[in-house]
Design a protein around this motif. Structure first.
Motif, mmCIF file in Angstrom:
data_model
loop_
_atom_site.group_PDB
_atom_site.id
_atom_site.type_symbol
_atom_site.label_atom_id
_atom_site.label_comp_id
_atom_site.label_asym_id
_atom_site.label_seq_id
_atom_site.Cartn_x
_atom_site.Cartn_y
_atom_site.Cartn_z
ATOM 1 N N CYS A 121 -33.969 4.112 -48.048
ATOM 2 C CA CYS A 121 -33.216 2.854 -48.030
ATOM 3 C C CYS A 121 -31.844 2.998 -47.394
ATOM 4 O O CYS A 121 -31.185 1.996 -47.128
ATOM 5 N N GLY A 122 -31.395 4.223 -47.178
ATOM 6 C CA GLY A 122 -30.086 4.433 -46.573
ATOM 7 C C GLY A 122 -28.945 4.503 -47.566
ATOM 8 O O GLY A 122 -27.780 4.520 -47.185
ATOM 9 N N SER A 123 -29.265 4.574 -48.852
ATOM 10 C CA SER A 123 -28.228 4.576 -49.891
ATOM 11 C C SER A 123 -27.378 5.838 -49.903
ATOM 12 O O SER A 123 -26.291 5.837 -50.452
ATOM 13 N N GLY A 124 -27.903 6.917 -49.322
ATOM 14 C CA GLY A 124 -27.207 8.194 -49.377
ATOM 15 C C GLY A 124 -27.589 9.012 -50.595
ATOM 16 O O GLY A 124 -27.256 10.191 -50.695
ATOM 17 N N LYS A 125 -28.296 8.396 -51.544
ATOM 18 C CA LYS A 125 -28.779 9.117 -52.717
ATOM 19 C C LYS A 125 -30.006 9.927 -52.332
ATOM 20 O O LYS A 125 -30.660 9.657 -51.333
#
Length: 154
Positions: free
Chosen positions: A140-144
């Protein structure tokens, strides 16, 4: 003359069209799902791509999506249930998409998952063949890490 929105909510110009034109953004997972259905019906393939999870977009089979969109007559959308808060950033929408392929009518029944990232909702595509390992960055691109974000929904 009323130009009904394919999603069945209201008139297209005040429903999904502003989302398709980039004039507004979906305020809920259900609204995003409805607008994606309408995008299939109206053949707005770019919208389908841009509303898919960020790291999945480059792996979509865009010609196949376009072919499927064009090959079918989109008849009706039924939203069976929407759970907007699975957790802080994830939602689920169960729906039935009715369409005709030129030979016979079909019903596509699906439970879809969505993620909110930077204030925008995205569809998590379970058919996308690119899945990171549990310790890599989430789709999703959250960086998590994937395992701490969208893994349980794909």
């Amino acid at each position: 003359m009323c130009n009904s929105c394919p999603c069945g909510s209201s008139e297209y110009s005040s429903c999904c069209q502003p989302l398709h034109l980039g004039q507004s953004v979906a305020q809920s997972a259900e609204q995003l799902m409805r607008s994606r259905y309408s995008a299939f019906a109206k053949q707005h393939i770019d919208y389908i791509v841009k509303t898919t999870a960020l790291l999945q977009q480059q792996h979509l089979d865009v010609p196949a999506i376009a072919d499927w969109s064009k090959a079918n007559q989109w008849l009706k959308l039924e939203v069976l249930q929407a759970q907007e808060k699975l957790d802080k950033n994830h939602a689920q929408v169960e729906f039935k998409a009715h369409y005709h392929d030129g030979s016979q009518a079909h019903v596509h029944h699906e439970v879809s998952h969505f993620v909110k990232h930077d204030g925008l909702w995205y569809f998590l595509d379970p058919t996308n063949e690119v899945f990171p390992t549990m310790k890599q960055a989430c789709v999703c691109g959250s960086g998590k890490k994937f395992k701490q974000c969208c893994a349980q929904f794909l």
